[in-house]
Design a protein around this motif. Structure first.
Motif: not given
Length: 77
Positions: A1-5, A70-77
């Protein structure tokens, strides 16, 4: 779940002390100063197209890719 743009995520890389030598800090500063940047976007296609079609980011495509990973590892994985 994405919590940050992505826009909000990239702000963690802003650092005035590193602007002269750090590509990520430079990229983050460009994004911050860009009034047209898609601030609510969190999908790769929208962001990648924006970066690739804007001349101001031509030196930062690889930097975008690194920060996106880095963003996708944190929010999209």
């Amino acid at each position: 779940m994405i919590t940050q743009s992505f826009y909000h995520y990239v702000q963690i890389y802003r650092n005035a002390d590193l602007l002269e030598k750090d590509q990520q800090a430079q990229f983050a500063e460009l994004v911050f100063l860009d009034g047209d940047f898609p601030k609510a976007a969190s999908d790769f296609a929208t962001l990648s197209n924006y970066i690739e079609l804007n001349q101001r980011y031509s030196d930062y495509v690889a930097t975008f890719d690194d920060i996106w990973q880095s963003y996708s590892d944190k929010y999209l994985s």
